[in-house]
Write a protein that holds these residues in place. Structure first.
Motif, PDB file in Angstrom:
ATOM      1  N   ASN A   6      72.037  60.595  41.047  1.00  8.61           N
ATOM      2  CA  ASN A   6      72.363  60.694  42.588  1.00  8.61           C
ATOM      3  C   ASN A   6      73.706  60.191  42.881  1.00  8.61           C
ATOM      4  O   ASN A   6      74.500  60.629  43.756  1.00  8.61           O
ATOM      5  CB  ASN A   6      71.285  59.683  43.037  1.00  8.61           C
ATOM      6  CG  ASN A   6      70.113  60.646  43.755  1.00  8.61           C
ATOM      7  OD1 ASN A   6      70.381  61.824  44.148  1.00  8.61           O
ATOM      8  ND2 ASN A   6      69.123  60.346  43.904  1.00  8.61           N
ATOM      9  N   ASP A   7      74.063  58.860  42.260  1.00 10.49           N
ATOM     10  CA  ASP A   7      75.277  58.276  42.668  1.00 10.49           C
ATOM     11  C   ASP A   7      76.394  58.933  42.211  1.00 10.49           C
ATOM     12  O   ASP A   7      77.362  59.255  42.974  1.00 10.49           O
ATOM     13  CB  ASP A   7      75.300  57.019  41.654  1.00 10.49           C
ATOM     14  CG  ASP A   7      74.205  55.948  42.424  1.00 10.49           C
ATOM     15  OD1 ASP A   7      73.448  56.039  43.426  1.00 10.49           O
ATOM     16  OD2 ASP A   7      73.808  54.927  41.758  1.00 10.49           O
ATOM     17  N   GLU A   8      76.404  59.713  40.972  1.00  9.15           N
ATOM     18  CA  GLU A   8      77.569  60.538  40.556  1.00  9.15           C
ATOM     19  C   GLU A   8      77.894  61.574  41.499  1.00  9.15           C
ATOM     20  O   GLU A   8      78.709  62.011  41.922  1.00  9.15           O
ATOM     21  CB  GLU A   8      77.205  61.116  39.011  1.00  9.15           C
ATOM     22  CG  GLU A   8      77.467  60.126  38.112  1.00  9.15           C
ATOM     23  CD  GLU A   8      76.965  60.542  36.632  1.00  9.15           C
ATOM     24  OE1 GLU A   8      77.523  61.751  36.380  1.00  9.15           O
ATOM     25  OE2 GLU A   8      76.453  59.881  35.801  1.00  9.15           O
ATOM     26  N   LEU A   9      76.476  62.422  41.930  1.00  7.48           N
ATOM     27  CA  LEU A   9      76.720  63.477  42.598  1.00  7.48           C
ATOM     28  C   LEU A   9      77.350  63.068  44.292  1.00  7.48           C
ATOM     29  O   LEU A   9      78.021  63.820  44.724  1.00  7.48           O
ATOM     30  CB  LEU A   9      75.480  64.320  42.912  1.00  7.48           C
ATOM     31  CG  LEU A   9      75.296  65.506  43.567  1.00  7.48           C
ATOM     32  CD1 LEU A   9      76.318  66.299  43.005  1.00  7.48           C
ATOM     33  CD2 LEU A   9      73.901  66.111  43.598  1.00  7.48           C
ATOM     34  N   LYS A  10      76.645  61.836  44.508  1.00 11.15           N
ATOM     35  CA  LYS A  10      77.206  61.425  45.921  1.00 11.15           C
ATOM     36  C   LYS A  10      78.530  61.110  45.857  1.00 11.15           C
ATOM     37  O   LYS A  10      79.449  61.514  46.903  1.00 11.15           O
ATOM     38  CB  LYS A  10      76.413  60.238  46.449  1.00 11.15           C
ATOM     39  CG  LYS A  10      75.052  60.257  47.001  1.00 11.15           C
ATOM     40  CD  LYS A  10      74.378  59.108  47.270  1.00 11.15           C
ATOM     41  CE  LYS A  10      72.974  59.162  47.580  1.00 11.15           C
ATOM     42  NZ  LYS A  10      72.302  58.029  47.735  1.00 11.15           N
ATOM     43  N   LEU A  13      80.282  64.631  45.774  1.00 11.79           N
ATOM     44  CA  LEU A  13      80.132  65.305  46.863  1.00 11.79           C
ATOM     45  C   LEU A  13      80.876  64.828  48.304  1.00 11.79           C
ATOM     46  O   LEU A  13      81.616  65.513  48.848  1.00 11.79           O
ATOM     47  CB  LEU A  13      78.745  65.231  47.128  1.00 11.79           C
ATOM     48  CG  LEU A  13      78.225  66.055  48.460  1.00 11.79           C
ATOM     49  CD1 LEU A  13      78.454  67.637  48.318  1.00 11.79           C
ATOM     50  CD2 LEU A  13      76.664  66.030  48.668  1.00 11.79           C
ATOM     51  N   ASN A  14      81.109  63.474  48.158  1.00  7.94           N
ATOM     52  CA  ASN A  14      81.782  62.935  49.203  1.00  7.94           C
ATOM     53  C   ASN A  14      83.433  63.003  49.036  1.00  7.94           C
ATOM     54  O   ASN A  14      84.099  63.510  50.216  1.00  7.94           O
ATOM     55  CB  ASN A  14      81.661  61.239  49.228  1.00  7.94           C
ATOM     56  CG  ASN A  14      80.329  60.778  49.817  1.00  7.94           C
ATOM     57  OD1 ASN A  14      79.713  61.484  50.747  1.00  7.94           O
ATOM     58  ND2 ASN A  14      79.911  59.812  49.403  1.00  7.94           N
ATOM     59  N   THR A  15      84.039  63.115  48.101  1.00  6.93           N
ATOM     60  CA  THR A  15      85.300  63.583  47.625  1.00  6.93           C
ATOM     61  C   THR A  15      85.484  64.936  48.083  1.00  6.93           C
ATOM     62  O   THR A  15      86.412  65.252  48.683  1.00  6.93           O
ATOM     63  CB  THR A  15      85.573  63.194  46.082  1.00  6.93           C
ATOM     64  OG1 THR A  15      85.280  61.961  45.755  1.00  6.93           O
ATOM     65  CG2 THR A  15      86.959  63.748  45.916  1.00  6.93           C
ATOM     66  N   LEU A  16      84.458  65.813  47.795  1.00  9.17           N
ATOM     67  CA  LEU A  16      84.543  67.424  47.918  1.00  9.17           C
ATOM     68  C   LEU A  16      84.501  67.459  49.454  1.00  9.17           C
ATOM     69  O   LEU A  16      85.064  68.368  50.247  1.00  9.17           O
ATOM     70  CB  LEU A  16      83.365  68.033  47.069  1.00  9.17           C
ATOM     71  CG  LEU A  16      83.527  69.560  47.269  1.00  9.17           C
ATOM     72  CD1 LEU A  16      84.680  70.036  46.823  1.00  9.17           C
ATOM     73  CD2 LEU A  16      82.361  70.322  46.470  1.00  9.17           C
ATOM     74  N   ILE A  17      83.708  66.745  50.001  1.00  8.27           N
ATOM     75  CA  ILE A  17      83.411  67.183  51.757  1.00  8.27           C
ATOM     76  C   ILE A  17      84.772  66.600  52.158  1.00  8.27           C
ATOM     77  O   ILE A  17      85.315  67.507  53.133  1.00  8.27           O
ATOM     78  CB  ILE A  17      82.148  66.145  52.269  1.00  8.27           C
ATOM     79  CG1 ILE A  17      81.187  66.710  51.767  1.00  8.27           C
ATOM     80  CG2 ILE A  17      82.366  66.132  53.706  1.00  8.27           C
ATOM     81  CD1 ILE A  17      79.783  66.121  51.968  1.00  8.27           C
ATOM     82  N   SER A  82      74.344  70.863  47.372  1.00  7.06           N
ATOM     83  CA  SER A  82      74.246  69.443  46.944  1.00  7.06           C
ATOM     84  C   SER A  82      73.477  68.561  47.823  1.00  7.06           C
ATOM     85  O   SER A  82      72.898  67.722  47.559  1.00  7.06           O
ATOM     86  CB  SER A  82      75.836  68.990  46.665  1.00  7.06           C
ATOM     87  OG  SER A  82      76.567  69.851  45.612  1.00  7.06           O
ATOM     88  N   LYS A  83      74.099  68.881  48.886  1.00 13.32           N
ATOM     89  CA  LYS A  83      73.466  68.125  50.150  1.00 13.32           C
ATOM     90  C   LYS A  83      71.974  67.820  50.143  1.00 13.32           C
ATOM     91  O   LYS A  83      71.007  67.004  50.060  1.00 13.32           O
ATOM     92  CB  LYS A  83      73.667  68.386  51.439  1.00 13.32           C
ATOM     93  CG  LYS A  83      75.330  67.772  51.874  1.00 13.32           C
ATOM     94  CD  LYS A  83      75.739  68.288  53.243  1.00 13.32           C
ATOM     95  CE  LYS A  83      76.934  67.959  53.669  1.00 13.32           C
ATOM     96  NZ  LYS A  83      77.488  68.596  54.842  1.00 13.32           N
TER      97      LYS A  83
END
Length: 102
Positions: A6-10, A13-17, A82-83
């Motif tokens: 979860n933490d890695e994906l978040k 994902l935040n960087t990608l967003i 991903s969200k």
């Protein structure tokens, strides 16, 4: 392990967003879609085919726009998936999304 995923994906994902927002503002998919529609309408005209240079140019532009839009919508889909994976907290879905974002 799920919390680590979860933490890695978040983070990813935040960087990608952030990057995707910048790309979207420069890329302007709605304008590309409008241009694609204009080209398609132009290609429907019979007289366009009598001018090889013009028809060739239109087809090339159509192909480039379609490719750009497909890439854009593909990345948009990855972000949305991903969200959803984060909301559902589904371990397999999270792993798949992490792999796709890498």
């Amino acid at each position: 392990e799920n919390n680590l995923l979860n933490d890695e994906l978040k983070q990813k994902l935040n960087t990608l967003i952030e990057r995707f927002s910048l790309i979207e503002s420069v890329f302007e998919p709605s304008k590309l879609k409008e241009k694609e529609t204009e080209i398609n309408l132009e290609l429907e005209k019979e007289d366009v085919w009598s001018n090889q240079e013009k028809s060739s140019s239109l087809l090339k532009n159509q192909k480039e726009i379609k490719s750009k839009l497909e890439k854009f919508y593909s990345w948009q889909g990855l972000i949305e998936d991903s969200k959803i994976a984060l909301e559902l907290n589904d371990e397999n879905f999270l792993k798949e999304c992490k792999k796709n974002l890498s």
